[in-house]
Design a protein around this motif. Structure first.
Motif, short mmCIF file in Angstrom:
data_model
loop_
_atom_site.label_atom_id
_atom_site.label_comp_id
_atom_site.label_asym_id
_atom_site.label_seq_id
_atom_site.Cartn_x
_atom_site.Cartn_y
_atom_site.Cartn_z
N LEU A 90 0.73 -1.22 -0.08
CA LEU A 90 -0.02 -0.10 0.05
C LEU A 90 0.81 1.24 -0.06
O LEU A 90 1.87 1.45 0.89
N THR A 91 0.30 2.24 -0.67
CA THR A 91 1.26 3.60 -0.92
C THR A 91 0.69 4.48 0.45
O THR A 91 -0.49 4.06 0.81
N LYS A 92 1.34 5.47 0.64
CA LYS A 92 0.76 6.28 1.41
C LYS A 92 -0.47 7.00 1.03
O LYS A 92 -1.39 7.14 1.92
N GLU A 93 -0.43 7.25 -0.17
CA GLU A 93 -1.63 8.09 -0.64
C GLU A 93 -2.74 7.23 -0.68
O GLU A 93 -3.82 7.68 -0.47
N HIS A 94 -2.75 5.75 -1.18
CA HIS A 94 -4.04 5.12 -1.08
C HIS A 94 -4.38 4.80 0.07
O HIS A 94 -5.55 4.42 0.53
N LYS A 95 -3.35 4.49 0.93
CA LYS A 95 -3.88 4.13 2.35
C LYS A 95 -4.52 5.52 3.08
O LYS A 95 -5.51 5.12 3.88
N ALA A 96 -4.06 6.71 2.90
CA ALA A 96 -4.72 7.66 3.34
C ALA A 96 -6.32 8.07 2.64
O ALA A 96 -7.04 8.36 3.59
N GLU A 97 -6.38 7.59 1.56
CA GLU A 97 -7.56 7.70 0.86
C GLU A 97 -8.71 6.64 1.44
O GLU A 97 -9.81 7.13 1.53
N VAL A 98 -8.14 5.39 1.63
CA VAL A 98 -8.96 4.53 2.49
C VAL A 98 -9.52 4.92 3.76
O VAL A 98 -10.42 4.88 4.04
N ILE A 99 -8.59 5.36 4.55
CA ILE A 99 -8.87 6.10 5.90
C ILE A 99 -9.77 7.00 5.51
O ILE A 99 -10.54 6.90 6.44
N GLN A 100 -9.62 7.88 4.86
CA GLN A 100 -10.43 9.12 4.74
C GLN A 100 -11.92 8.42 4.27
O GLN A 100 -13.00 9.13 4.95
#
Length: 89
Positions: free
Chosen positions: A3-13
């Motif tokens: 998981l990239t940081k961007e995708h992980k942040a998107e899922v968390i959001q």
């Protein structure tokens, strides 16, 4: 692929409401699901990778436990998570 940081942040959001809410059960299930799909793709290319297969089975077990918790606490949240992640239950 991890998981990239961007995708992980998107899922968390998407599942947590804010980027700080990483412990919410829906966020955990969504992240587990993403890692499970990544490992499934890896194992299709490398069928003899027994260590990754064990990791996949452990992730599936963790996701199942968290989903059972959500189902016991609030059935509406459970149905919403299942529908959004397109899981069979």
């Amino acid at each position: 692929m991890s998981l990239t940081k961007e995708h992980k942040a998107e899922v968390i959001q998407q599942f947590g409401g804010s980027e700080k809410n990483t412990g919410k059960s829906e966020v955990q299930v969504a992240l587990f699901s993403r890692r499970i799909t990544d490992l499934t793709g890896h194992l299709q290319l490398h069928p003899k990778d027994k260590h990754s297969r064990r990791g996949l089975l452990m992730l599936v077990s963790k996701r199942k436990k968290v989903l059972n918790y959500i189902k016991n606490v609030d059935i509406d949240r459970y149905r919403k998570v299942i529908a959004e992640l397109d899981l069979r239950k």
